[in-house]
Design a protein around this motif. Structure first.
Motif, short mmCIF file in Angstrom:
data_model
loop_
_atom_site.label_atom_id
_atom_site.label_comp_id
_atom_site.label_asym_id
_atom_site.label_seq_id
_atom_site.Cartn_x
_atom_site.Cartn_y
_atom_site.Cartn_z
N GLU A 70 0.83 -1.20 0.00
CA GLU A 70 0.00 0.00 0.00
C GLU A 70 0.86 1.25 0.00
O GLU A 70 0.63 2.19 -0.78
CB GLU A 70 -0.92 0.01 1.22
CG GLU A 70 -1.79 1.26 1.30
CD GLU A 70 -2.64 1.31 2.56
OE1 GLU A 70 -3.48 2.23 2.66
OE2 GLU A 70 -2.47 0.44 3.44
N LEU A 73 2.50 1.84 -3.38
CA LEU A 73 1.58 2.37 -4.38
C LEU A 73 1.32 3.86 -4.15
O LEU A 73 1.24 4.64 -5.11
CB LEU A 73 0.27 1.59 -4.34
CG LEU A 73 0.34 0.12 -4.76
CD1 LEU A 73 -0.99 -0.56 -4.51
CD2 LEU A 73 0.76 -0.02 -6.21
N SER A 77 2.31 6.89 -6.74
CA SER A 77 1.34 7.90 -7.15
C SER A 77 1.87 9.30 -6.89
O SER A 77 1.73 10.21 -7.74
CB SER A 77 0.03 7.69 -6.40
OG SER A 77 -0.94 8.63 -6.82
N ARG A 109 -3.14 -2.48 -11.59
CA ARG A 109 -4.56 -2.18 -11.34
C ARG A 109 -5.12 -3.06 -10.21
O ARG A 109 -5.82 -2.58 -9.32
CB ARG A 109 -5.38 -2.39 -12.61
CG ARG A 109 -5.19 -1.31 -13.65
CD ARG A 109 -6.25 -1.41 -14.75
NE ARG A 109 -5.89 -0.49 -15.83
CZ ARG A 109 -5.18 -0.81 -16.89
NH1 ARG A 109 -4.76 -2.06 -17.04
NH2 ARG A 109 -4.89 0.09 -17.81
N CYS A 112 -3.87 -1.89 -6.90
CA CYS A 112 -4.56 -0.68 -6.45
C CYS A 112 -5.94 -1.02 -5.89
O CYS A 112 -6.37 -0.44 -4.88
CB CYS A 112 -4.68 0.31 -7.62
SG CYS A 112 -3.12 1.09 -8.09
N GLN A 115 -5.47 -2.71 -2.45
CA GLN A 115 -5.05 -1.79 -1.39
C GLN A 115 -5.92 -0.54 -1.30
O GLN A 115 -5.65 0.34 -0.48
CB GLN A 115 -3.58 -1.39 -1.60
CG GLN A 115 -2.61 -2.54 -1.64
CD GLN A 115 -2.54 -3.31 -0.34
OE1 GLN A 115 -3.04 -2.87 0.70
NE2 GLN A 115 -1.94 -4.49 -0.37
N VAL A 117 -6.18 2.00 -3.38
CA VAL A 117 -5.35 3.16 -3.72
C VAL A 117 -5.76 3.65 -5.10
O VAL A 117 -6.04 2.85 -5.99
CB VAL A 117 -3.85 2.79 -3.69
CG1 VAL A 117 -3.00 3.94 -4.19
CG2 VAL A 117 -3.43 2.38 -2.28
N GLU A 118 -5.80 4.95 -5.28
CA GLU A 118 -6.18 5.52 -6.57
C GLU A 118 -5.16 5.16 -7.66
O GLU A 118 -3.97 4.97 -7.39
CB GLU A 118 -6.30 7.04 -6.47
CG GLU A 118 -7.45 7.53 -5.60
CD GLU A 118 -8.79 7.11 -6.15
OE1 GLU A 118 -8.99 7.23 -7.38
OE2 GLU A 118 -9.65 6.67 -5.36
N TRP A 119 -5.63 5.08 -8.89
CA TRP A 119 -4.78 4.80 -10.04
C TRP A 119 -3.71 5.88 -10.16
O TRP A 119 -4.02 7.08 -10.17
CB TRP A 119 -5.65 4.76 -11.30
CG TRP A 119 -4.92 4.51 -12.57
CD1 TRP A 119 -4.83 5.36 -13.65
CD2 TRP A 119 -4.17 3.34 -12.93
NE1 TRP A 119 -4.09 4.78 -14.65
CE2 TRP A 119 -3.66 3.55 -14.23
CE3 TRP A 119 -3.89 2.14 -12.28
CZ2 TRP A 119 -2.88 2.60 -14.89
CZ3 TRP A 119 -3.10 1.19 -12.93
CH2 TRP A 119 -2.62 1.42 -14.22
N PRO A 120 -2.43 5.51 -10.24
CA PRO A 120 -1.35 6.49 -10.18
C PRO A 120 -1.05 7.23 -11.48
O PRO A 120 -0.27 8.18 -11.47
CB PRO A 120 -0.14 5.65 -9.76
CG PRO A 120 -0.42 4.28 -10.30
CD PRO A 120 -1.92 4.12 -10.18
#
Length: 215
Positions: A70, A73, A77, A109, A112, A115, A117-120
């Motif tokens: 996490e 990632l 980002s 993907r 993300c 975890q 987490v937004e797409w970087p």
């Protein structure tokens, strides 16, 4: 290619099974490379690792050490937001994502999602090097190392014969060879993209925007 400069991306993972995670994410640009290492809870000295990798490779790197997927990632980002300009750069990888296959972006993907987490890479253009280098005659070679050696060649910092060794290296906490392997792959990928930018028609790059429709 054209007015856009390639930013090469590559990941290492703990395997290919459903429980596998991202262990390293690397990005290289014209000014140097950023590499994020996920130690999965183990301690690692980023300063010592940076010195060792730069000594072995002769490259300029910025190393960030994280203890979870996490955090890795999120760090990726943040780097992308601060350093990748969609007016100046396009993202590329080798078999990162082609029209019917690919590894790095689909795995990213899923990580993300896992975890939350937004797409970087919102609003960044993407073109896969694997789909571009087929405009050259590389004989029977279609893997990154084989294509690179055929078209460019020269010394590299990769200590491994194949990516499978990266799994064992992470499991054993052998950080320097793992980082060198990732660095070698992103540098190979970017060099191939730069070469293609000199010889391959723009229309063959098949650029697409990586921004999801809901962003």
């Amino acid at each position: 290619m054209g007015d856009l400069s390639p930013v090469a991306f590559d990941i290492e993972t703990s395997g290919l099974d459903p429980s596998a995670i991202i262990t390293v994410a690397g990005v290289t640009m014209d000014m140097g490379s950023w590499i994020g290492l996920n130690t999965t809870g183990r301690l690692a000295d980023s300063t010592r690792l940076t010195t060792a990798v730069e000594h072995e490779s002769g490259s300029n790197i910025r190393l960030a050490v994280y203890q979870s997927e996490e955090d890795l990632l999120i760090g990726l980002s943040e780097f992308a937001t601060n350093h990748i300009d969609d007016d100046r750069h396009y993202l590329t990888a080798y078999n990162g994502e082609t029209w019917n296959s690919g590894f790095d972006l689909p795995f990213l993907r899923s990580a993300c999602v896992r975890q939350d987490v937004e797409w970087p890479f919102p609003s960044v253009a993407y073109a896969d090097v694997m789909s571009i280098v087929n405009r050259f005659d590389t004989g029977d070679h279609n893997d990154l190392v084989g294509v690179y050696d055929t078209l460019i060649g020269g010394d590299d910092c990769d200590p491994f014969d194949d990516s499978a060794s990266a799994v064992d290296s992470h499991e054993n906490g052998e950080w320097v060879p793992l980082l060198l392997h990732n660095l070698a792959d992103i540098e190979r990928t970017r060099e191939l993209a730069v070469l293609a930018g000199r010889y391959v028609p723009k229309s063959d790059f098949r650029m697409k925007n990586l921004s999801p429709p809901d962003t």
